[in-house]
Design an enzyme around this catalytic site. Structure first.
Site, mmCIF file in Angstrom:
data_model
loop_
_atom_site.group_PDB
_atom_site.id
_atom_site.type_symbol
_atom_site.label_atom_id
_atom_site.label_comp_id
_atom_site.label_asym_id
_atom_site.label_seq_id
_atom_site.Cartn_x
_atom_site.Cartn_y
_atom_site.Cartn_z
ATOM 1 N N GLU A 150 0.834 -1.202 0.000
ATOM 2 C CA GLU A 150 0.000 0.000 0.000
ATOM 3 C C GLU A 150 0.870 1.254 0.000
ATOM 4 O OE1 GLU A 150 -3.569 1.773 2.906
ATOM 5 O OE2 GLU A 150 -2.303 0.085 3.544
ATOM 6 N N LYS A 166 -9.151 3.102 -2.240
ATOM 7 C CA LYS A 166 -9.441 2.291 -1.066
ATOM 8 C C LYS A 166 -10.847 2.605 -0.555
ATOM 9 C CE LYS A 166 -7.235 1.111 3.387
ATOM 10 N NZ LYS A 166 -6.020 1.353 4.214
ATOM 11 N N CYS A 217 -5.447 -3.059 1.826
ATOM 12 C CA CYS A 217 -5.285 -3.275 3.266
ATOM 13 C C CYS A 217 -6.604 -3.494 4.017
ATOM 14 C CB CYS A 217 -4.495 -2.126 3.869
ATOM 15 S SG CYS A 217 -3.749 -2.543 5.480
ATOM 16 N N GLY A 228 -13.908 -60.876 4.088
ATOM 17 C CA GLY A 228 -12.919 -61.740 3.457
ATOM 18 C C GLY A 228 -11.540 -61.159 3.695
ATOM 19 N N SER A 236 -7.669 -61.387 2.993
ATOM 20 C CA SER A 236 -6.686 -61.990 2.087
ATOM 21 C C SER A 236 -5.260 -61.860 2.591
ATOM 22 C CB SER A 236 -6.791 -61.322 0.715
ATOM 23 O OG SER A 236 -6.358 -59.963 0.796
ATOM 24 N N ASP A 296 -6.017 -53.821 1.367
ATOM 25 C CA ASP A 296 -7.397 -53.362 1.496
ATOM 26 C C ASP A 296 -8.178 -54.138 2.550
ATOM 27 O OD1 ASP A 296 -6.820 -51.558 -0.459
ATOM 28 O OD2 ASP A 296 -7.937 -52.566 -2.044
ATOM 29 N N ASN A 319 -11.909 -64.435 -12.554
ATOM 30 C CA ASN A 319 -13.177 -63.981 -11.996
ATOM 31 C C ASN A 319 -13.980 -65.089 -11.329
ATOM 32 O OD1 ASN A 319 -12.687 -61.352 -12.660
ATOM 33 N ND2 ASN A 319 -13.981 -61.329 -14.488
ATOM 34 N N ASN A 373 -25.716 -64.465 5.242
ATOM 35 C CA ASN A 373 -27.129 -64.826 5.307
ATOM 36 C C ASN A 373 -27.368 -65.920 6.343
ATOM 37 O OD1 ASN A 373 -29.384 -66.803 3.609
ATOM 38 N ND2 ASN A 373 -29.915 -64.710 4.184
ATOM 39 N N TRP A 433 -10.918 -51.958 -11.475
ATOM 40 C CA TRP A 433 -10.114 -53.132 -11.116
ATOM 41 C C TRP A 433 -10.834 -53.929 -10.022
ATOM 42 C CZ3 TRP A 433 -6.575 -55.532 -13.720
ATOM 43 C CH2 TRP A 433 -5.693 -56.415 -13.103
ATOM 44 N N TYR A 436 -17.333 -57.396 -11.174
ATOM 45 C CA TYR A 436 -18.678 -56.837 -11.055
ATOM 46 C C TYR A 436 -19.685 -57.859 -10.525
ATOM 47 C CZ TYR A 436 -23.005 -54.495 -12.496
ATOM 48 O OH TYR A 436 -24.238 -53.906 -12.515
ATOM 49 N N LYS A 461 -19.600 -50.221 -13.315
ATOM 50 C CA LYS A 461 -19.311 -50.786 -11.990
ATOM 51 C C LYS A 461 -19.554 -49.753 -10.896
ATOM 52 C CE LYS A 461 -15.829 -53.994 -13.814
ATOM 53 N NZ LYS A 461 -14.433 -54.475 -13.751
#
Length: 680
Positions: free
Chosen positions: A54, A123, A179, A369, A371, A375, A459, A474, A493, A496, A636
């Site tokens: 300023e 200003k 300012c 599940g 593995s 994840d 798959n 179930n 990845w 489906y 998906k």
């Protein structure tokens, strides 16, 4: 190589700088020399916009000297010197000066470019409290619109209704305030942003007191976030009068609430705080947020009242590098404190999500599940914490490991170690007999003993695992917890339907793969579990990412097929969250990843995993990502189960952040990359 590819201007970016000159106590000629010297330095650095403090030409803390004719004339001469010098310089200069008009003296910002004054902004808010007495000398610019002022024989736009726009560099649109204006409840830059300015600048004097630097940073960050703009702030530094005040020369650049650059304070040399603003990102943010347009409508559409002053900027589209830190992992902060905070929030979002669903479903147990991979490990530790929080025993989690034709002893062993360490109910089902029978019934070559390992072979295993989980849930009144992450959903990845794409609750669906690794490290580092569990988690982090579906001597590598998750998450962030063009995503990825030794890595990232990627590699995987994301995998995502949004970077649920046709094409994105990319 496309020669324009490495130009930041080709990618909707603008280089800005907050200037900290050495001031004087009322010597406009010397102030002009200092301003010109900084402008030349900025020109050599490829800067497009320089914001000065300023009244940097007049001097700020000179009190009643502002009302002396000699100083007012010297100020006009200083302006003329700066304008003349700007003729051969690249940057637009926002300089500060006190100017007389119609019997009043105004505290002004002047926009100077290529040998002309584009406009003068007075200003609006004049502080007149505590140490400030600006109303003693200056008149407010409030309500002054549509006016002009004479500068060195030229009629120049004057008023608070000005924005400055380059007609040869899209999105280089500037608004200036001064300012106190942004200390006010209604900063003029809000109206300027609603009128179309993407870069808001503040020319500030702002004497320093304890804690004031934090206040300035807070205001700059808040205004850039609220007005959805970039905000360049420059405060007066050394040389201003210290009769009753002191100055620290703070400069900063913010964009959408994020700090891009900040200056050294209390420096005794002139300085420039430089950063590259992503104006395309700002535009895309406004397009995504309907509230921005609503605010403009409620304000009576300021663009209808503002004057848009056009100028020729004449960019040369040269490669001037990039003055902007690009995080390699957009979902993962580089600084330890932010990383800890983000991991704490992400982990607890997931915990609360699955806990609420378990209670709402009135299920007796969670079925997962396990593995032994990243994840399922993360989903399991989140589930364990949710049971702890609900006051229920961890034995209410049923973990099932289901080895297939390529499951290694290492991952299966880690799965069992983790389940035992956490104290959950654990079982094992060997899916090979059922998979073999299914392949036989289908007439698949593997069912006849032939080593055919195609996608059907893979798959069948993925589908059987999901089928077992749902039927067992179930049978035992359970809730199937999905383990797939956001990265896998972006790439498609996942298998489906009767596969890992489906679950009762997809607790990881909002978490990218790169963040999951850090969440597990955070759980170890913050002692969320006991040492035995931590040891297993460390072992899992050290494994190669693999689906382990195809038998053979070499471990099946996921990243060799779909690309490094580090790059895929980078692509996903900038395409999904910000909607940037593929060529620009490649440009940013190259700057983030081309040199492993450059820049910061998140805390705890292993030295052995720190790598770089050349432009050819980046472009190759980006092309594949575009096809997978836009063309082959949306169906998906259109049918994914519930799961919590975790990152501001976005989620892929059609009920949340991302809606897209399942029968779309990647043609437009591939064509853009081919036309504007590196051209390798």
């Amino acid at each position: 190589m496309n020669p324009a590819f490495r130009s930041l201007h080709r990618h909707g970016m603008v280089r800005v700088a907050a200037a900290t000159p050495i001031a004087t106590v009322g010597d406009p000629a010397a102030n002009a020399e200092g301003a010109i010297a900084i402008a030349r330095t900025a020109h050599d650095a490829g800067v497009d916009l320089v914001v000065y403090p300023e009244l940097n030409l007049s001097s700020y803390a000179i009190d009643d000297l502002h009302l002396q004719s000699a100083l007012q004339r010297a100020t006009r001469e200083a302006i003329a010197a700066v304008v003349a010098a700007s003729t051969a310089l690249r940057p637009v200069l926002l300089v500060g000066a006190a100017l007389e008009r119609a019997g009043r003296l105004y505290n002004c910002a002047l926009a100077v470019a290529r040998g002309r004054v584009l406009g003068v902004v007075p200003k609006t808010f004049l502080p007149n409290y505590r140490e400030y007495y600006e109303k003693r000398w200056f008149a407010s610019g409030a309500g002054l619109t549509g006016l002009t002022i004479m500068i060195d024989g030229e009629v120049v736009p004057f008023g608070t209704d000005l924005i400055f726009a380059a007609d040869d560099l899209p999105n280089f649109v500037i608004h200036a305030e001064i300012c106190e204006d942004y200390w006010a409840p209604t900063p003029p830059s809000t109206q300027g942003a609603l009128a179309g300015a993407l870069i808001c600048a503040n020319l500030s004097a702002s004497n320093v007191v304890i804690g004031k630097s934090r206040e300035r940073m807070m205001l700059s960050a808040a205004q850039s976030a609220r007005a959805m703009c970039a905000y360049v702030y420059s405060a007066a530094g050394p040389g201003e009068s210290t009769t009753d005040l002191a100055w620290d020369g703070q400069g900063s650049v913010h964009e959408l609430g994020e700090l891009l650059a900040t200056s050294e304070r209390f420096a005794h040399e002139p300085g420039l705080t430089i950063a590259d603003i992503d104006t395309e990102r700002v535009v895309q943010e406004r397009l995504r947020n309907g509230t921005f347009n609503d605010a403009a409508a409620f304000a009576g559409h300021p663009e209808t009242r503002f004057r848009r002053v056009a100028f020729r900027h004449e960019p040369d589209f040269a490669d001037v590098g990039l003055k902007r830190e690009i995080r390699r992992f957009p979902f993962v902060p580089n600084t330890p404190d932010k990383l800890d905070e983000d991991c704490y929030e992400a982990f607890n979002i997931q915990v609360e999500g699955i806990a609420k669903r378990l209670v709402a479903a009135r299920a007796q147990r969670l079925v997962i599940g396990v593995s032994g991979g990243l994840d399922s490990t993360h989903a399991l530790i989140v589930a364990a914490k949710a049971l702890d929080r609900l006051g229920r025993p961890r034995s209410d989690i049923l973990g099932i490991t289901m080895p297939g034709f390529a499951t290694s002893e290492g991952t299966k062993g880690n799965a069992w170690k983790l389940m035992r360490a956490l104290g959950i109910t654990a079982e094992e089902i060997d899916i090979r007999p059922a998979a073999t029978r299914m392949l036989e019934d289908m007439g698949h070559p593997f069912g006849r003993g032939e080593p055919v390992y195609d996608v059907t072979f893979e798959n069948v295993q993925a589908g059987l695992r999901t089928d077992y989980l749902f039927r067992i849930a179930n049978q035992r009144d359970g809730l199937v917890v999905g383990t797939g992450d956001l990265s896998e959903l972006a790439l498609g990845w996942c298998t489906y339907g009767v596969g890992d794409q489906m679950s009762h609750y997809a607790v990881n669906a909002g978490v990218p793969k790169t963040l999951i690794q850090f969440l597990i490290r955070w759980a170890i580092g913050t002692d969320q579990y006991d040492p035995e569990t931590d040891a297993v988690l460390e072992a899992i982090l050290g494994q190669e990412i693999s689906p382990e579906l195809v038998p053979g001597e070499a471990l099946q590598s996921t990243e060799s097929k779909i690309g490094p998750y580090a790059l895929n998450d980078f692509f996903a962030h900038y395409l999904i969250r910000h909607g940037l063009a593929p060529s620009k995503v490649a440009f940013l990825a190259w700057h983030a990843w081309h040199e492993a030794s450059a820049g910061r890595w998140p805390l705890g990232y292993p030295e052995s995993a720190r790598t770089g990627y050349d432009l050819a590699t980046i472009t190759n995987w980006l092309e594949r990502f575009l096809i997978r994301f836009f063309q082959t995998s949306q169906f998906k995502r259109s049918a994914i189960p519930n799961g919590p949004k975790v990152s501001a970077g976005g989620a892929l649920s059609p009920r949340g952040d991302w809606r897209a046709p399942s029968d779309g094409t990647a043609a437009a994105w591939l064509a853009e990359l081919k036309a504007n990319g590196p051209g390798l």
